[in-house]
Every structure is written in structure tokens, then in C-alpha cells.
Design an enzyme around this catalytic site. Structure first.
Site, short mmCIF file in Angstrom:
data_model
loop_
_atom_site.label_atom_id
_atom_site.label_comp_id
_atom_site.label_asym_id
_atom_site.label_seq_id
_atom_site.Cartn_x
_atom_site.Cartn_y
_atom_site.Cartn_z
CG HIS A 77 -17.13 -19.08 40.53
ND1 HIS A 77 -16.02 -18.47 40.50
CD2 HIS A 77 -18.58 -18.39 40.80
CE1 HIS A 77 -16.28 -17.85 41.75
NE2 HIS A 77 -17.50 -17.69 41.47
CD GLU A 137 -0.42 8.90 26.59
OE1 GLU A 137 -0.55 7.54 25.69
OE2 GLU A 137 -1.19 8.31 27.63
CG ASP A 173 -2.15 8.70 21.84
OD1 ASP A 173 -3.04 9.08 21.24
OD2 ASP A 173 -2.56 7.96 22.75
CB CYS A 195 3.27 0.69 26.77
SG CYS A 195 2.40 2.20 27.14
C1 PEP Z 1 0.34 4.78 23.86
O1 PEP Z 1 0.05 6.56 22.95
O2 PEP Z 1 1.53 4.34 22.77
C2 PEP Z 1 -0.49 3.73 24.28
C3 PEP Z 1 0.24 2.62 24.86
O3 PEP Z 1 -1.87 3.96 24.66
P1 PEP Z 1 -2.64 3.50 23.44
O4 PEP Z 1 -2.63 3.47 22.23
O5 PEP Z 1 -3.57 3.04 25.03
O6 PEP Z 1 -3.42 5.40 23.97
MG MG Z 2 -1.83 6.30 24.48
#
Ligand code: PEP
Ligand code: MG
Length: 578
Positions: free
Chosen positions: A192, A432, A456, A503
Site C-alpha cells: 500500500h 502479426e 513480429d 502497437c
Molecule cells: C509486435 O509484435 O509488434 C508487438 C507489439 O508485440 P511484441 O513486441 O510484444 O511481440
Molecule cells: Mg508480437
């Protein structure tokens, strides 16, 4: 001259302070356990009722102070402590035993509350074990009040507090004295003190083992909540170094806050959402710096990597709920464990080709026990309706359908128990793997959103290991095949009326931002450090120009040409403000 000494612990709340130490030593509470006579029982019972009433009053005050400072969610602990004191059955048990056993109220109360505490201590679950200290805190408060002892002694303003252990109440009460930091011998990232100090934005280092034996009130100290260090009696040069670090940190904070309130749209008003990728709970502070932006990718693997085993349901609930609360009203996309591949595998089995092996969703579907625990924890953290679930490494429709069956089973179990969660929780996939991109049209009919994992996708599309130095020059994120795949994925998603985010690291590359916008991406989830730059780029260009740029680069067949065009566009259109 006293010598400079450096102590290490666990960094739980970011920031740097240079100030005087205040060593907080809590007096041991002692109880008298002698027998009492018949006519003393009423006085003992009255003393007990009185101390319960005073303790309730104190805790109610601390609870409101805490809500004011760190919000309702972070203050739940005090409500839980109050609940113990409001438990009539518990209070009656103590009173009946005082009458029957003829022992002091302190002694009987101590015995009864210790029974409760010991049940928690024997629990397997770390979360429950931590609740043990909460009960001990209540016990000490009540006993101290029987003796009318004052809890927190006078602290000079702006001190850095050192203690063997701090209760949540200590942490909140000290914060009234403008404390500059907390350092304790005990505690971990989810204690906490850690949670409250993060919410208060006060640097804190816990788990320092013996720091309270070495520091004295009045000593000059530096606390570094990034590195998890405390420097005792720093030399002049060390103070200068930390002052510089502090200035850099403050400048960094301003860099973020400057752009926070500005709308995230292009000059011709095309809205793009910018969210953050988060790998560790500590990074949540960045989210606050970014004006509580959403989290487009929360990688949960660190929970496994830091412990070397799968985290318990309670640990996961605690972490996911914290992140959902900090992000609220924006959303957090929690990705289920993506272990294996370049990340650690939860077994000693060696694979010849781990990137094409047992990883991501494959492990989860083979281990429904682990998968269900994680899904349950995510669902139970979703009551504010700002949590989304995302599956990594999806390569076939069967995987999505099987994951859906498991998620439905978990939902049914929760419904039977009457647990609350977001029944309409959104579920998406990482695109991916080449098969997922080729079947994007079909996948888009099965899920609520896509997030393109270009790290990926680049690796699998180009057959280039993302972590192999020997071929790093071939790992081209602006490769025409990658960009054409991206365009295709966005088109298929939009045809099916679902949103797409990116991402992968490409989303954090400044030259790529106009390309992504021109392709029609809905959301870019970036490395928090480049958040201000990416936002400025979005705000600095026209969507119509970005579309033209994309039209042109998609006719190119080498990365070099694309890169050169993207660079020219950038130089012509963008001037970043620092
Ligand atoms: C990706 O593959 O672009 C991704 C965001 O996942 P990680 O880098 O965790 O494999
Ligand atoms: Mg990935």
C-alpha cells in the site's frame, strides 16, 4: 566527516528528492494480560468500546483524507479496516470473552484479532498475506487507543520518511507534512505504501532491508525513485549530479504536459487516437504525464518474467484494476500472456525454432487453467467498462473461436457467482502473423478490433529474426511488403466496420506517422517516451497530404525509396517544438 553511503531497494514511485531524513520508529504496543475481578469487567468493556470508537473516528478521518489525496480506489484499504471495527459479531465475541474469561480487554481483543490475522497469514496467496499487515495495523491502533497514545509524531515539513515499515495510514498522514519521499525496510511493488506514494507522486523506495538502522533524523539524504536508491550523507558532487538529474526529470515532465490538453487531430481535423505501450506497472506514471492517455498495449508478460512463475489471480486483479483505474475514463487493452518466442518460455523445454514454436495464444489454449485465471482477472478488473482483451500471435480462425469458448465459460462461471464485470467487453487480436493478415477480412468478422504488431509482422513477413544482429540490416520496418500488408489490414478492418491500431515499434517512429495516418489508421499506440513528438506530428500535417504520400510510396518496391520519400515529407512539413 560522515561518509557517503548508497543503499539499494525496490523503486516503486518515480521521482528524485534531496532533503533531510526523518526516522519514524513506531513504539511497540504492549498489553497487560492480568486477570480481572468481576467488578472490573464493566470498566474493561467500556475501555474497549471507547478505543473502538476513537479508532473508527481516526480511520474515518484518514479515509476521507485519503480519498481527497489519492482517490476512492486507492483508499479502499481504510474502508476494509473500518469494516473490521464495524463488525458487530466480532465486537460481541470480544465482549463476551472479557465477561467469561475475566482477562483485560487488550488481552482478549489481541487474541481474537490475531486469530483473524493468522488465517490471512497462512493463505497461499500473496495478496491475502499482505492483508495480514492491514489487520495488524488495526490491532495496534485499537490497543494504542486503549492506552491513549498518539500515533504519528511531529515531522518537519519536506522530510524524507524512513521507517522499518509504514502502514497505509502512516503514508497518508505523513503526506500532510509535504513529505519528499518514503523509504522502508519492508514492502514490495504492490504494497500500500507503494500504491499510495505513486498516487501522491512522491518518490518511494521499499524493500531496503536495513535502511532504518542506518539513517538518523536530520541526516542529509537523496532518494531516487527511478533507480531504487537512497544516498546517505551525499558528497557535494553527488548532490550536484542529482540536482542535474532532477532538472532533467522536471523538464521531461513539462515536455509531456505541454501537449496534453491539445486535441489529437490533423490540421484538416482527422482524429487519431494516440495511446501508450506499457511493459511494466511502473510506467503507468507516464500515462499520467500524457494526460491519462489510453493504453493501446499492456504487455502482461512481465508478471511472469519478474516472478519466474505465473502470477496468482489476486495479484493479477490488483495490477489490472490499478491500471484500469489510472487510465479511466480512457481504455486499456490488456494483452493475454505472450510468452515463448523471444520472451521466456514457462518450461525448460528447448525449441529449435522458438519464434515459430510454442508461444502466445498457443500456450494459453494448451493451458486453459492459466488462460482462464488471466481472463477471470481481466474480467473482474473491467467493472469500469474501460478494459479490452487482446490475443497475441493469432494465426488461425480456430484459435480465436477456441479462445471465445473459453472466455464464455469464464463469463458463465462469474455469472453463477454473481460477480460483476463488463458483459460487453471488447475482444481483439494482434495481427502479426502473415496468415492473420491474409485472412484479415475473415478475422474482422470475428473480433471487435485489430492491433497490428509490426515487430513480429516484419519478422514473419520478411523471414528475418527480429533479434539477430547478423541480419539486422534486413529487418526493414519500412519494407514495401510490410507497408502494403498494413494498408490491406486497415482496409479489411474498415470494410467490416472495426477499428485498427498499431502497437509495433513502427508506430513510435516519427517518419512513419504520416504514412500511418495516410493509410487511415485509427489509433497509434506508442512508446510513452515519444508521445509528445508523435502527437505534434499528427497535429502538424494534413490528412489529405498524408494520403497522397501513401499513394506514392505504395508504388515503390524498395525500403530505401520509401524511406527517402517519408524523410522528405517529414522535413518539409514538420518542425518539432522541444
Ligand atoms: C509486435 O509484435 O509488434 C508487438 C507489439 O508485440 P511484441 O513486441 O510484444 O511481440
Ligand atoms: Mg508480437
Amino acid at each position: 566527516m560522515t561518509r557517503e553511503k548508497i543503499y539499494k531497494g525496490i523503486a516503486v514511485s518515480q521521482g528524485i528528492s534531496i532533503s533531510k531524513a526523518y526516522l519514524y520508529t513506531r513504539r511497540q504496543v504492549s498489553i497487560s494480560h492480568h486477570e480481572i475481578s468481576e467488578n472490573e469487567t464493566e470498566r474493561e468493556i467500556e475501555e474497549f468500546r471507547n478505543s473502538i470508537a476513537i479508532s473508527k473516528k481516526e480511520l474515518t478521518k484518514i479515509h476521507s483524507l485519503s480519498i481527497e489525496r489519492v482517490g476512492e480506489e486507492n483508499s479502499k484499504i481504510f474502508q476494509a479496516q473500518l469494516d473490521i471495527l464495524n463488525d458487530d459479531i466480532f465486537i460481541d465475541t470480544v465482549i463476551k470473552r472479557i465477561k467469561k474469561d475475566k482477562r483485560t480487554s487488550g488481552f482478549i481483543f489481541h487474541e481474537e484479532i490475531s486469530k483473524l490475522a493468522n488465517i490471512l497469514l497462512s493463505a497461499k496467496d500473496d495478496y491475502m498475506k499482505e492483508r495480514y499487515t492491514d489487520i495488524i495495523d488495526v490491532k495496534n491502533r485499537v490497543i494504542r487507543n486503549m492506552k491513549r497514545e498518539k500515533l504519528v509524531s511531529k515531522v518537519d515539513e519536506s522530510s524524507i520518511i524512513f521507517a522499518h515499515e509504514l502502514t497505509p495510514a502512516d503514508t497518508i498522514l505523513f503526506s500532510k507534512r509535504k513529505v519528499q519521499g518514503y523509504a522502508t525496510d519492508t514492502g514490495g511493488t504492490t504494497s500500500h505504501t507503494a500504491i499510495i506514494s505513486r498516487a501522491l507522486r512522491i518518490p518511494a523506495v521499499v524493500g531496503m532491508k536495513v535502511i532504518s538502522k542506518h539513517v538518523l533524523t536530520g541526516d542529509t539524504v537523496i532518494i531516487d525513485g527511478f533507480e531504487g536508491t537512497v544516498v546517505l550523507n551525499p558528497r557535494e558532487e553527488t548532490i550536484e549530479l542529482y540536482k542535474e538529474k532532477l532538472i532533467r526529470y522536471q523538464a521531461e515532465q513539462t515536455r509531456f504536459t505541454k501537449f496534453v490538453d491539445l486535441p489529437c487531430e490533423t490540421l484538416d481535423h482527422k482524429k487519431i487516437e494516440i495511446t501508450s505501450n506499457i511493459d511494466f506497472i511502473e510506467e503507468v506514471d507516464f500515462i499520467e504525464n500524457c494526460g491519462h492517455c489510453g493504453i493501446g498495449l499492456y504487455r502482461t508478460e512481465h508478471l511472469f518474467l519478474s516472478k519466474g512463475e505465473f502470477p496468482s489471480e489476486a495479484e493479477q486483479i490488483e495490477e489490472y484494476t490499478h491500471i484500469a483505474n489510472v487510465t479511466f475514463p480512457r481504455t486499456v487493452t490488456i494483452r493475454t500472456f505472450d510468452l515463448g518466442g523471444d520472451k521466456v518460455l514457462p518450461t525448460t523445454i528447448k525449441e529449435n525454432n522458438p519464434n515459430l514454436g510454442w508461444r502466445g495464444i498457443r500456450i494459453c489454449l494448451d493451458r486453459p487453467d492459466i488462460f482462464k485465471t488471466q481472463l477471470r482477472a481481466i474480467l473482474l478488473s473491467s467493472t469500469k467498462k474501460n478494459v479490452k482483451i487482446m490475443y497475441p500471435m493469432i494465426s488461425s480462425l480456430d484459435e480465436v473461436r477456441n479462445a471465445k469458448i473459453i472466455l464464455d465459460e469464464v463469463k458463465e462461471e462469474l455469472d453463477r457467482k454473481g460477480s460483476s464485470y463488463d458483459k460487453d467487453i471488447k475482444v481483439g487480436i494482434m495481427v502479426e502473423v502473415p496468415s492473420a493478415f491474409m485472412l484479415a477480412d475473415e478475422f474482422a468478422k470475428e473480433v471487435d478490433f485489430f492491433s497490428v504488431g509490426t515487430n513480429d509482422l516484419t519478422q514473419y513477413l520478411l523471414a528475418v529474426d527480429r533479434g539477430n544482429e547478423l541480419i539486422s540490416g534486413m529487418y526493414q520496418q519500412f519494407h514495401p511488403a510490410v507497408l502494403r500488408a498494413l494498408k490491406w489490414i486497415i482496409e479489411k478492418a474498415h470494410n467490416n466496420k472495426i477499428k485498427v491500431s498499431i502497437c509495433g515499434e513502427l508506430g513510435s517512429m516519427m517518419l512513419a506517422t504520416p504514412l500511418l495516418i495516410g493509410m487511415g489508421i485509427d489509433e497509434i499506440s506508442v512508446n510513452p517516451a515519444v508521445f509528445p513528438e508523435i502527437k505534434q506530428i499528427v497535429r502538424g500535417i494534413h490528412y489529405r497530404d498524408a494520403r497522397k504520400l501513401v499513394e506514392k510510396v505504395l508504388t515503390f518496391s524498395t525500403e530505401a525509396e520509401i524511406f527517402c520519400e517519408a524523410e522528405n515529407f517529414y522535413l518539409k512539413n514538420i518542425t518539432l517544438e522541444k
